[in-house]
Design a protein around this motif. Structure first.
Motif, PDB file in Angstrom:
ATOM      1  N   SER A 237     -43.799 -81.482 -40.179  1.00  0.00           N
ATOM      2  CA  SER A 237     -44.507 -82.949 -39.969  1.00  0.00           C
ATOM      3  C   SER A 237     -45.519 -83.233 -41.145  1.00  0.00           C
ATOM      4  CB  SER A 237     -44.888 -82.861 -38.813  1.00  0.00           C
ATOM      5  OG  SER A 237     -46.076 -81.677 -38.424  1.00  0.00           O
ATOM      6  N   LYS A 238     -45.830 -82.196 -41.654  1.00  0.00           N
ATOM      7  CA  LYS A 238     -46.811 -82.402 -42.937  1.00  0.00           C
ATOM      8  C   LYS A 238     -46.513 -83.127 -44.088  1.00  0.00           C
ATOM      9  CE  LYS A 238     -50.645 -80.930 -40.777  1.00  0.00           C
ATOM     10  NZ  LYS A 238     -50.251 -81.529 -39.434  1.00  0.00           N
ATOM     11  N   PHE A 239     -45.086 -82.685 -44.573  1.00  0.00           N
ATOM     12  CA  PHE A 239     -44.690 -83.019 -45.668  1.00  0.00           C
ATOM     13  C   PHE A 239     -43.181 -83.517 -45.867  1.00  0.00           C
ATOM     14  CE2 PHE A 239     -41.696 -79.504 -47.011  1.00  0.00           C
ATOM     15  CZ  PHE A 239     -42.128 -78.686 -46.048  1.00  0.00           C
ATOM     16  N   TYR A 240     -42.365 -83.142 -44.975  1.00  0.00           N
ATOM     17  CA  TYR A 240     -40.954 -83.243 -45.135  1.00  0.00           C
ATOM     18  C   TYR A 240     -40.423 -84.621 -44.190  1.00  0.00           C
ATOM     19  CZ  TYR A 240     -36.054 -81.556 -44.841  1.00  0.00           C
ATOM     20  OH  TYR A 240     -34.796 -81.603 -45.093  1.00  0.00           O
TER      21      TYR A 240
ATOM     22  N   GLU B  92     -41.898 -74.240 -37.291  1.00  0.00           N
ATOM     23  CA  GLU B  92     -41.325 -74.825 -38.429  1.00  0.00           C
ATOM     24  C   GLU B  92     -41.462 -76.028 -38.439  1.00  0.00           C
ATOM     25  OE1 GLU B  92     -40.682 -73.192 -41.148  1.00  0.00           O
ATOM     26  OE2 GLU B  92     -40.330 -70.912 -40.444  1.00  0.00           O
ATOM     27  N   TYR B  93     -40.716 -76.809 -37.501  1.00  0.00           N
ATOM     28  CA  TYR B  93     -40.182 -78.221 -37.403  1.00  0.00           C
ATOM     29  C   TYR B  93     -41.670 -79.197 -37.051  1.00  0.00           C
ATOM     30  CZ  TYR B  93     -35.286 -76.863 -37.121  1.00  0.00           C
ATOM     31  OH  TYR B  93     -34.012 -76.524 -37.341  1.00  0.00           O
ATOM     32  N   TYR B  94     -42.497 -78.634 -36.070  1.00  0.00           N
ATOM     33  CA  TYR B  94     -43.379 -79.688 -35.876  1.00  0.00           C
ATOM     34  C   TYR B  94     -44.901 -79.212 -36.536  1.00  0.00           C
ATOM     35  CZ  TYR B  94     -46.312 -82.501 -32.692  1.00  0.00           C
ATOM     36  OH  TYR B  94     -47.070 -83.450 -32.415  1.00  0.00           O
ATOM     37  N   GLU B  95     -44.999 -78.095 -36.665  1.00  0.00           N
ATOM     38  CA  GLU B  95     -46.312 -77.990 -37.217  1.00  0.00           C
ATOM     39  C   GLU B  95     -46.422 -77.885 -38.627  1.00  0.00           C
ATOM     40  OE1 GLU B  95     -47.872 -77.883 -33.723  1.00  0.00           O
ATOM     41  OE2 GLU B  95     -46.251 -76.272 -33.992  1.00  0.00           O
ATOM     42  N   PHE B  96     -45.032 -77.470 -39.192  1.00  0.00           N
ATOM     43  CA  PHE B  96     -45.156 -77.442 -40.613  1.00  0.00           C
ATOM     44  C   PHE B  96     -44.283 -78.713 -41.324  1.00  0.00           C
ATOM     45  CE2 PHE B  96     -42.905 -74.789 -44.291  1.00  0.00           C
ATOM     46  CZ  PHE B  96     -44.066 -75.087 -45.341  1.00  0.00           C
TER      47      PHE B  96
ATOM     48  N   PHE C 266     -55.183 -95.395 -35.440  1.00  0.00           N
ATOM     49  CA  PHE C 266     -54.326 -94.602 -34.497  1.00  0.00           C
ATOM     50  C   PHE C 266     -54.040 -93.344 -35.361  1.00  0.00           C
ATOM     51  CE2 PHE C 266     -55.240 -98.162 -31.509  1.00  0.00           C
ATOM     52  CZ  PHE C 266     -55.655 -97.177 -30.146  1.00  0.00           C
ATOM     53  N   GLU C 267     -53.288 -93.839 -36.415  1.00  0.00           N
ATOM     54  CA  GLU C 267     -52.554 -92.755 -37.124  1.00  0.00           C
ATOM     55  C   GLU C 267     -53.489 -91.573 -37.603  1.00  0.00           C
ATOM     56  OE1 GLU C 267     -51.449 -92.919 -41.274  1.00  0.00           O
ATOM     57  OE2 GLU C 267     -49.383 -93.208 -40.582  1.00  0.00           O
ATOM     58  N   VAL C 268     -54.726 -92.249 -37.838  1.00  0.00           N
ATOM     59  CA  VAL C 268     -55.823 -91.363 -38.687  1.00  0.00           C
ATOM     60  C   VAL C 268     -56.224 -90.508 -37.454  1.00  0.00           C
ATOM     61  CG1 VAL C 268     -58.006 -91.175 -39.622  1.00  0.00           C
ATOM     62  CG2 VAL C 268     -56.655 -92.768 -40.399  1.00  0.00           C
ATOM     63  N   LEU C 269     -56.533 -91.176 -36.344  1.00  0.00           N
ATOM     64  CA  LEU C 269     -57.175 -90.135 -35.090  1.00  0.00           C
ATOM     65  C   LEU C 269     -56.002 -89.280 -34.744  1.00  0.00           C
ATOM     66  CD1 LEU C 269     -58.720 -92.926 -32.939  1.00  0.00           C
ATOM     67  CD2 LEU C 269     -59.854 -91.149 -34.243  1.00  0.00           C
ATOM     68  N   HIS C 270     -54.784 -89.729 -34.829  1.00  0.00           N
ATOM     69  CA  HIS C 270     -53.740 -88.510 -34.377  1.00  0.00           C
ATOM     70  C   HIS C 270     -53.794 -87.496 -35.499  1.00  0.00           C
ATOM     71  CE1 HIS C 270     -49.399 -87.194 -34.760  1.00  0.00           C
ATOM     72  NE2 HIS C 270     -49.686 -87.099 -33.605  1.00  0.00           N
ATOM     73  N   GLY C 271     -53.514 -87.942 -36.725  1.00  0.00           N
ATOM     74  CA  GLY C 271     -53.896 -86.840 -37.922  1.00  0.00           C
ATOM     75  C   GLY C 271     -54.935 -85.987 -37.579  1.00  0.00           C
ATOM     76  N   LEU C 272     -56.258 -86.576 -37.137  1.00  0.00           N
ATOM     77  CA  LEU C 272     -57.266 -85.550 -37.006  1.00  0.00           C
ATOM     78  C   LEU C 272     -57.026 -84.504 -35.860  1.00  0.00           C
ATOM     79  CD1 LEU C 272     -60.301 -87.932 -37.521  1.00  0.00           C
ATOM     80  CD2 LEU C 272     -59.297 -86.341 -39.059  1.00  0.00           C
ATOM     81  N   LEU C 273     -56.539 -85.103 -34.739  1.00  0.00           N
ATOM     82  CA  LEU C 273     -56.016 -84.419 -33.663  1.00  0.00           C
ATOM     83  C   LEU C 273     -55.049 -83.189 -33.688  1.00  0.00           C
ATOM     84  CD1 LEU C 273     -56.250 -86.910 -30.679  1.00  0.00           C
ATOM     85  CD2 LEU C 273     -57.708 -84.960 -30.984  1.00  0.00           C
ATOM     86  N   SER C 274     -54.009 -83.641 -34.753  1.00  0.00           N
ATOM     87  CA  SER C 274     -53.145 -82.769 -35.080  1.00  0.00           C
ATOM     88  C   SER C 274     -53.771 -81.716 -35.880  1.00  0.00           C
ATOM     89  CB  SER C 274     -51.719 -83.459 -35.831  1.00  0.00           C
ATOM     90  OG  SER C 274     -52.140 -83.775 -37.225  1.00  0.00           O
ATOM     91  N   PHE C 275     -54.812 -81.727 -36.739  1.00  0.00           N
ATOM     92  CA  PHE C 275     -55.151 -80.517 -37.583  1.00  0.00           C
ATOM     93  C   PHE C 275     -55.561 -79.505 -36.445  1.00  0.00           C
ATOM     94  CE2 PHE C 275     -57.183 -83.575 -40.979  1.00  0.00           C
ATOM     95  CZ  PHE C 275     -55.960 -83.378 -41.694  1.00  0.00           C
ATOM     96  N   LEU C 276     -56.340 -79.938 -35.225  1.00  0.00           N
ATOM     97  CA  LEU C 276     -56.878 -79.118 -34.240  1.00  0.00           C
ATOM     98  C   LEU C 276     -55.413 -78.518 -33.592  1.00  0.00           C
ATOM     99  CD1 LEU C 276     -59.221 -77.956 -33.058  1.00  0.00           C
ATOM    100  CD2 LEU C 276     -58.946 -79.659 -31.279  1.00  0.00           C
ATOM    101  N   SER C 277     -54.558 -79.407 -33.065  1.00  0.00           N
ATOM    102  CA  SER C 277     -53.427 -78.975 -32.423  1.00  0.00           C
ATOM    103  C   SER C 277     -52.519 -78.130 -33.107  1.00  0.00           C
ATOM    104  CB  SER C 277     -52.826 -79.951 -31.730  1.00  0.00           C
ATOM    105  OG  SER C 277     -52.076 -80.867 -32.652  1.00  0.00           O
ATOM    106  N   ASN C 278     -52.246 -78.476 -34.461  1.00  0.00           N
ATOM    107  CA  ASN C 278     -51.332 -77.684 -35.093  1.00  0.00           C
ATOM    108  C   ASN C 278     -51.820 -76.287 -35.438  1.00  0.00           C
ATOM    109  OD1 ASN C 278     -50.256 -80.463 -37.360  1.00  0.00           O
ATOM    110  ND2 ASN C 278     -49.516 -79.701 -35.374  1.00  0.00           N
TER     111      ASN C 278
END
Lengths: 652, 363
Positions: free
Chosen positions: A626-629, A620-624, A543-555
């Motif tokens: 969430s990737k590394f911080y 900043e908070y959600y799109e950026f 589920f984490e991977v699927l969420h990650g893939l979707l977040s590529f698009l949504s972000n």
């Protein structure tokens, strides 16, 4: 410009140097004590370390404070003073004794006088009452079949006494209510004397002894009670005046002494976590690395027998106590630390994103709210709010910077108060080049997501988590997947052919997806190492991977809001102009038009400015982030002088 | 305009209270905490919960039980302060009185430290700094070396009058702090009840009922305790009651104070307006009646919170619930620290969770 390196400083030396060391460490700032029980993990060792709780300055401070008490004044607001080595406890004691010897005597005398006035006043109330019914005090004391009590009680408690004594052989008679107090004469049958005493105690009844009262009046030798009260009040007033004069004449020295004693009392209190073994003391705490030299030289000069141990630690001590975070950045970036801190302070050793946030925040805000006039108004508004202390200095500075960025983008768009055409656009006009605006915002999205993933890879590298660096959805595999997918999508939409057949791209995506799914397995088999983080269960991972893939698009798609709000700004401005034009021809139209233009522009700056501010924060908070911080750092809290200082984040 | 602003204020605090409510511990969290083996486990778990994480971030896992309890005790105050800034008028007065409960607690702690000559002044100083605009100088209070000085530091504040006699007596004759502490409690609790009575029902219907119930039950609890544990004459018992009353008037309390046996006391109580709410059977253990009373207040607070719409009542109810949650946490911490039977802890807890952590309540 980063998280400042912290050092764990431990000082050990002879007991007599405790005070000097503690004073220097505390008063110079930049020292956060660590309780010793956190440092010493060995229980046996810990048991030998005593932590003294007495404070030798308590008594001295009370004595100095008595000067103000005697003069009937409130204590001055204490402020810390950095005194030198010569100010010892013994010296302080001598100074206090010399200053307050006389005052002490006066204060005691004044207290006696005040007490006697109180008793005389009580006698007066009782005598007045008895006189009205033609009786004397002696009549009360000679009563054989009644126990008599006379005294004072608060009005509220007096009411309760009257209410609760209804069913018992006890009769309270209120004589007078004066200044919130009730004077009451009570009678009880002799068999209920003890019960009456308990009853009166329970309502905090102040009993005045009738026998003592008679004695005091006898010793007055015929003087009237009124006159006695007046004389004693005068005498107490005289003593207070003398104390006041003394304070007036020596105020400066006394305030300085009070502050010095207060400072030392606080130093002792603040360093209470210090330990003592025999004649040795131990004091530990965090200091930023950049004050290391200064601290060491001060200690060497002031406390030559003290040994200093400096230790560099990783993220936390053995006890789990985390190293505090202190941020130090360029002045421009400093205010954006607050924006980062609202999300979460970086943990020690983590990357400080303040600089990137400062740049990206300005760029995104200006992009969405590019207007010379509105930007100027926003900057002025930020300045005004900061001056009025309606917002913190940092947030005020952020608003001002955002305003400046709007001005800059206003010139690039050629927009002044929503009017396009007054200034030539240095770049392009949003309304005329919507497609360009859209492409730019999507490009910014791809750029930001990529940057976030690169930063995540750097963080993983620093942690030594190569499995996640290479195979994670936010790592190298994820990055290649994201770019491949982005390129294929770009090719599909733009019609520009890819340099390789589509099936190659599709296969690559499938392989990368498989790599991401098998992240932990690959890390274990190929790299022979486990992740530093707890591995999730396979289901959660899927589920984490699927969420990650979707977040590529949504972000990425989320960055379209950059274009949307830039257009929205123009649209809102147009609406204000249209409304203003509509009212132009009605009676009083020109005034209404000006009013509408004024209010409309205010609305744009206030409301739209706020919305764009929130949207920028979101990106900043959600799109950026969430990737590394990760954040979760605990702020560095050097000892301060008010409780608030101690509990507030002191990021600089 | 005022009405509009008031509506905005109510909505803002109500909405925030709902957000905070969502962070309260669940049944499952209670069970998870009860199953912890050490204080360290509790700290680690609490750190993972949004309602506790911000306050425990810098706390060492090695923290002493008492220190952890201290931090937790101040947590509802820290949250109350978040709301305090939004409020105006009688709602602000009410919340101020609520904050005064914590101020009074600090005052009592300072008195105790003066009494025992053992004080962690720095800790008290930090806590006093949380209280917005206290009516006395906390520095003068903390620097006082005797009860006279302590009293002098309070001059000008509402506490001076109530503490004048008990402290003067204590300074002169010695004794315990019982009277002084009771006087402080009576003062702040009465003020809270009066403030609740002044809150416009449109801004928070049900608040007076909740606070009034608390006042009544505190009075009953005091009579119960003084009859069971203290050798007190009934007038003395009555005099130490709160000077304010809600539904249980003096005649009833007088009857209760004269009850000759626990059975008679219980019988009277059962026939009162709170009879059904406090259970069917006579409490077997000493603490049981008090736990039942708290549970009744907890349920009432929850009902108030669930009342339709959001408003000031949401905040009042939330603050009650949070206060009881912290009390429960302290019970759990004590149980874990001393490794008592965890199921036994349920008997002492305010939140009525049933074995197994199901969603059904005990009542």
């Amino acid at each position: 410009m980063a998280v400042v390196k912290m050092l764990a400083l431990t000082l050990a030396g002879p007991k007599e140097e405790t005070e000097v060391v503690a004073r220097q460490m505390v008063l110079r700032g930049g020292f956060q004590p660590i309780p010793l029980d956190l440092l010493v993990s060995d229980r046996k060792m810990r048991a030998r370390v005593g932590t003294p709780t007495d404070n030798p300055y308590d008594t001295l401070l009370t004595k100095v404070a008595s000067v103000w008490h005697a003069a009937g004044e409130t204590l001055p607001e204490p402020s810390p003073i950095l005194s030198d080595r010569s100010f010892t406890l013994e010296k302080a004691r001598c100074m206090v004794e010399a200053a307050v010897r006389k005052l002490d005597l006066w204060e005691r005398r004044k207290r006696e006088l005040v007490e006697s006035v109180e008793e005389l006043e009580a006698a007066k109330v009782l005598l007045d009452t008895l006189h009205a019914v033609s009786h004397s005090l002696e009549d009360l004391t000679t009563m054989r079949h009644m126990a008599v009590f006379f005294g004072r009680i608060s009005e509220e408690n007096g009411k309760r006494l009257l209410e609760t004594s209804e069913d018992v052989p006890f009769l309270p008679i209120p004589l007078r209510v004066q200044g919130g107090d009730m004077w009451v004469l009570c009678f009880a049958i002799p068999g209920y004397r003890d019960g009456a005493v308990k009853l009166l105690e329970s309502v905090n009844f102040k009993v005045f002894s009738l026998a003592q009262m008679i004695e005091r009046l006898r010793s007055a030798e015929g003087n009237r009670v009124d006159r006695l009260i007046a004389n004693r009040r005068r005498a107490a007033g005289g003593l207070e005046k003398a104390a006041r004069n003394f304070l007036f004449d020596h105020r400066q020295e006394l305030v300085a002494l009070f502050n010095q004693i207060y400072t030392m009392q606080r130093v002792y209190d603040l360093c209470k976590g210090r330990g003592e073994i025999g004649d040795m003391y131990l004091l530990s705490g965090w200091i930023p690395e950049d004050i290391r030299e200064e601290a060491l030289s001060v200690i060497a000069a002031e406390a030559p027998k003290t040994a200093v141990f400096v230790e560099e630690t990783a993220h936390s001590l053995a006890s789990g106590f985390r190293v505090p975070t202190l941020l130090r950045n360029l002045p421009f970036v400093r205010s954006f630390q607050e924006i980062v801190a609202i999300y979460s302070l970086p943990s020690y050793g983590e990357m400080d994103p303040s600089f990137l946030v400062a740049l990206s925040f300005c760029a995104m805000f200006g992009f969405m709210f590019g207007d010379v006039g509105h930007g100027l108004l926003l900057a002025l508004g930020g300045h005004f709010l900061m001056k009025r202390r309606a917002v913190t200095k940092a947030i005020g500075a952020v608003i001002k910077t955002a305003g400046a960025s709007s001005v800059l983008f206003g010139f690039l768009y050629g927009s002044v108060f929503g009017m396009e055409g007054i200034l030539p656009p240095l770049w392009f006009s949003p309304m005329e080049h919507m497609d360009r605006l859209l492409k730019l915002s999507l490009g910014a999205g791809v750029g930001f997501v990529t940057l976030g993933m690169l930063l995540n890879m750097v963080a993983r590298y620093r942690e030594g988590d190569f499995g996640r660096l290479l195979f994670d959805g936010q790592g190298l595999a994820g990055l290649v997947f994201y770019w491949s997918a982005a390129l294929m999508a770009f090719s599909a939409f733009s019609g520009i052919p890819l340099p390789f057949p589509k099936w190659v791209g599709g296969t690559l995506l499938l392989i990368l997806l498989l790599v991401i799914f098998l992240r932990d397995v690959l890390a274990r088999t190929l790299l022979k190492r486990r992740s530093t983080e707890v591995e999730e269960s396979p289901v959660v991972h899927v589920f984490e991977v699927l969420h990650g893939l979707l977040s590529f698009l949504s972000n990425t798609a989320s960055f379209v809001r950059l274009a949307a709000f830039a257009l929205n700004h123009v649209g809102l401005s147009l609406a204000v102009f249209m409304l203003a034009d509509m009212v132009h021809n009605v009676p009083g139209g020109p005034i209404l038009k000006v009013l509408l233009l004024f209010l409309g522009n205010l609305l744009i700056v206030g409301l739209e400015g706020l919305i764009v501010f929130i949207q920028t924060l979101r990106l900043e908070y959600y799109e950026f982030f969430s990737k590394f911080y990760r954040g979760g750092g605990s702020p560095f809290r050097p000892v301060g002088w008010t409780g608030r200082d101690l509990s507030r984040s002191k990021t600089r | 305009m005022t009405g509009f602003l008031s509506l905005g204020e109510r909505t803002a605090v109500g909405a925030k209270a709902h957000v905070f409510f969502g962070r309260l511990l669940t049944d499952e969290s209670y069970w998870r905490l009860l199953h912890c083996d050490t204080i360290q486990d509790i700290v680690e778990y609490l750190k993972s919960l949004p309602g506790f994480a911000p306050y425990l971030l810098s706390v060492s896992p090695e923290i002493h039980r008492a220190e952890l309890e201290d931090i937790l005790e101040m947590l509802p105050l820290r949250e109350t302060l978040i709301f305090f800034g939004y409020l105006t008028g009688e709602q602000r007065v009410y919340v101020r009185c609520w904050i005064d409960l914590y101020e009074a607690d600090l005052l009592k702690r300072t008195m105790r430290s003066l009494f025992s000559r053992k004080q962690d002044r720095e800790q008290l100083r930090q806590r006093f700094a949380l209280i917005p605009k206290p009516s006395f100088s906390s520095e003068a209070l903390l620097s006082s070396g005797s009860y006279e000085e302590f009293l002098e530091a309070l001059s000008g504040s509402g506490y001076y009058r109530v503490l004048r006699e008990p402290l003067t007596k204590l300074a002169g004759e010695g004794g315990s702090l019982f009277s002084a502490e009771t006087a402080v409690d009576l003062h702040v609790l009465s003020a809270l009840f009066r403030a609740a009575g002044k809150v416009d029902p449109r801004n928070g219907a049900g608040i007076l009922s909740l606070v009034g119930t608390m006042v009544d039950l505190l009075n009953v609890s005091w009579l119960h305790r003084s009859a069971r544990f203290f050798d007190m004459h009934f007038e003395e018992m009555l005099n130490r009651l709160l000077p304010v009353r809600h539904r249980l008037g003096l005649p009833f309390l007088r009857k209760l104070s004269r009850a000759e046996s626990p059975e008679a006391f219980w019988d009277l109580l059962r026939r009162s307006c709170y009879g059904g709410a406090l259970g069917e059977s006579l409490p077997k253990e000493d603490f049981e009646l008090e736990t039942r009373m708290k549970q009744h207040l907890w349920r009432q607070a929850k009902q108030l919170f669930r009342r339709s719409g959001i408003g000031f009542h949401s905040l009042v109810a939330y603050l009650f619930l949070r206060r009881y949650e912290i009390q429960d946490l302290k019970t759990i911490i004590e149980d874990v620290r001393y490794d008592f039977d965890r199921r036994g802890a349920l008997l002492f807890m305010v939140r009525p969770i049933v074995p197994g952590g199901e969603r059904a309540w005990r009542w």
